[in-house]
Every structure is written in structure tokens, then in C-alpha cells.
Design an enzyme around this catalytic site. Structure first.
Site, PDB file in Angstrom:
ATOM      1  N   LEU A   1       0.840  -1.193   0.000  1.00  0.00           N
ATOM      2  CA  LEU A   1       0.000   0.000   0.000  1.00  0.00           C
ATOM      3  C   LEU A   1       0.872   1.238   0.000  1.00  0.00           C
ATOM      4  CD1 LEU A   1       0.662   0.450   3.093  1.00  0.00           C
ATOM      5  CD2 LEU A   1      -1.708  -0.129   3.576  1.00  0.00           C
ATOM      6  N   SER A   2       0.261   2.367  -0.268  1.00  0.00           N
ATOM      7  CA  SER A   2       0.956   3.643  -0.179  1.00  0.00           C
ATOM      8  C   SER A   2       1.110   4.020   1.294  1.00  0.00           C
ATOM      9  CB  SER A   2       0.155   4.725  -0.903  1.00  0.00           C
ATOM     10  OG  SER A   2      -0.028   4.407  -2.258  1.00  0.00           O
TER      11      SER A   2
ATOM     12  N   ALA B   1       2.158   9.718  -3.374  1.00  0.00           N
ATOM     13  CA  ALA B   1       2.398  10.791  -4.350  1.00  0.00           C
ATOM     14  C   ALA B   1       1.451  11.962  -4.100  1.00  0.00           C
ATOM     15  CB  ALA B   1       2.215  10.247  -5.767  1.00  0.00           C
TER      16      ALA B   1
ATOM     17  N   HIS C   1       5.981   5.330 -10.777  1.00  0.00           N
ATOM     18  CA  HIS C   1       6.406   4.078 -11.397  1.00  0.00           C
ATOM     19  C   HIS C   1       7.170   4.319 -12.703  1.00  0.00           C
ATOM     20  CE1 HIS C   1       4.288   2.241  -8.214  1.00  0.00           C
ATOM     21  NE2 HIS C   1       3.085   2.246  -8.735  1.00  0.00           N
TER      22      HIS C   1
END
Length: 281
Positions: free
Chosen positions: A56-57, A115, A153
């Protein structure tokens, strides 16, 4: 024992998990029922407590720390790995970037991504955002649907050849402002599992990473077949950037970087965090 596991189809994740899910290393009697999904889907599932173990982020981890404990292996964290804000046009001379972004339609890879957290910390008034699957952001900016895109990415390696321009590297912003590595994504496991099982899985992930490095630069079929029609050179760029010493083990520097991110997000009023000493299993 069978555990559910979620990660993305990106080369860094398939590189990390290949050996352990494809029978190349000893998994101590544990089998992994895995799914590959984009990061925003994994983030949503983490908030729904859907999987036993998941990528996960870190932004999402801020919100799910009561449910999940962070493992020491498998993280995407480092320097020079941050998200970029890109556009069809360079920043006009004399224009302030904050003013431009505050009035721009911005495609982001998900509201719960790290992000987006970095973008929010750097430009809190840039609020006209729309979640777009990360691999579609470049095209959406090129066709004018959005004024700017927040890319992650492999897009770091492809945007320039498509004619897009970098407005800011949020990784550079974070590193220069906070003097810390960038925590992008981590691997977490349900807190309901005992510490011994968490430690076993942590060790399996570490061994899986080491196995892949031992055979690098050869790329396993599991990596290439899921890599979004990416050229092998780009796959290796991706792996070299996002899989590093922090992926094998966060270490004290990595853990401190995560604490810094949590503290800055809390100070900005973006999340309510737990005691950071309790985020690990």
C-alpha cells in the site's frame, strides 16, 4: 497455512515477490493466494481490511495503522524515487509554479497514494485533482483532458520521450526540505496475526528479494509478463530505482523517514496518526 497477498504488477513488486509465490524459496509451509492490482485499488482494499498482507501507499498506511502493522522488508523507499508533476508545456517564464498548479486540472494516481500526499504537502492549494489509473496519466495530459499529471512508477522513464515536460520532482522537494528518504509504499500485515507469524513472513519477503537480486539482471517471466508491455531496459531501470537497501530491510534510516512523513502529515492536519513506535509488528 494460506495467506492472501496483494501487490502491483509493476516490476519492482513482481521482482520482490516472484521467488516466494513461485516456489523458488522455502516459505515455511505458508502459501500465498496473491492478486495483482493497481496501487489505488490496493489502497482501497487496505481501508476495507480485505487482504492479510498487502502493498500500500504510505499515505494509506497513515489511515490504516490500527488494522495493519508495517513489515521491515518489501518497501519502496529511497532517494531519487519520488513522483513527478508533468505537463505538455514547460513552466512559463516568470510564472510561479504554485499559482499554475493551484489553477490546474491535475490527474493523480489516487487520493490515497503517497504521491498525492507529497503533492498536498508541497502545494496545499492545488485541489482540482482527479484520480486516474497511473498508467493512463501521460495520455490524459497529452490529449488535454488534464493540465498536469502526477506520475509514478515507470512513467518516470517514459514521459520525456512522449514530449511531456517536468514541472517539479516532488522527490527532490521532499529530500531537500526534510533531509529524509522518501517513503512511497510499504508491505503491511494484519495486526491480528501474532508477532512470530509476522516475523516469518517478513523473513520470507527478505529472502525473496535476495533471491531475485542473486539472479539479476536476468528477469523472471513473472516480471516480464506483467510489465505493461515495457521494454526490458525500462524494467531494469524501474527495479534499480525502487528496489534498494531499504527494500531488503528498512533499517533505522528508513524507519526514521517514515516517522518524518507521518509527523509532517499530522502537522498539516491531513491524518490522525498513532504512536509511531507501534507501527511495526
Amino acid at each position: 497455512m494460506k495467506l492472501t497477498l496483494g501487490f502491483s504488477p509493476c516490476p519492482n513488486d513482481t521482482f520482490i515477490f516472484d521467488a516466494m509465490i513461485n516456489g523458488k524459496i522455502d516459505t515455511h509451509g505458508i502459501t500465498f493466494d496473491y492478486v495483482l492490482e493497481d496501487v489505488e485499488t490496493l489502497n482501497r482494499w487496505a481501508k476495507e481490511d480485505k487482504l492479510d498482507i498487502t502493498k500500500l501507499s504510505y499515505n494509506t498506511f497513515l489511515q490504516t495503522v490500527k488494522k495493519y502493522a508495517l513489515l521491515h522488508s518489501g518497501s519502496a523507499l529511497g532517494k531519487g524515487v519520488g513522483p513527478l508533476v508533468i505537463s505538455k508545456h514547460e513552466l512559463p517564464e516568470g510564472k510561479d509554479l504554485a499559482d499554475v498548479l493551484n489553477n490546474a486540472r491535475i490527474a493523480i494516481p489516487g487520493f490515497d497514494t503517497t504521491a498525492n500526499l507529497l503533492l498536498t504537502l508541497a502545494f496545499p492549494e492545488a485541489k482540482n485533482k482527479t484520480a486516474v489509473v497511473f498508467s493512463d496519466i501521460e495520455a490524459a495530459v497529452l490529449d488535454g483532458t488534464y493540465d498536469a499529471g502526477l506520475i509514478i512508477h515507470e512513467s518516470r522513464f517514459t514521459y520525456a520521450q512522449k514530449g511531456l515536460k517536468k514541472l517539479i520532482d516532488l522527490g527532490d522537494w521532499w529530500e531537500n526540505t526534510m533531509n529524509a528518504a522518501i517513503p512511497l509504499g510499504g508491505i503491511v500485515m494484519r495486526r491480528s496475526f501474532d508477532k512470530e507469524l509476522c516475523a516469518t513472513v517478513d523473513g520470507i519477503i527478505r529472502e525473496s528479494v535476495l533471491y531475485s537480486w542473486k539472479h539479476y539482471p536476468q528477469l523472471a517471466p513473472f516480471v516480464t509478463e506483467h510489465a505493461q508491455e515495457m521494454e526490458e531496459a525500462v524494467m531494469r531501470q524501474h527495479i534499480d530505482l525502487y528496489v534498494n537497501e531499504y527494500t531488503t530491510d528498512l533499517g533505522e534510516t528508513g524507519r526514521q523517514s517514515i516517522i518524518t512523513l507521518f509527523e509532517k502529515a499530522k502537522k498539516a492536519g491531513l491524518v490522525e496518526t498513532e504512536d509511531m513506535s507501534k507501527v511495526f509488528y
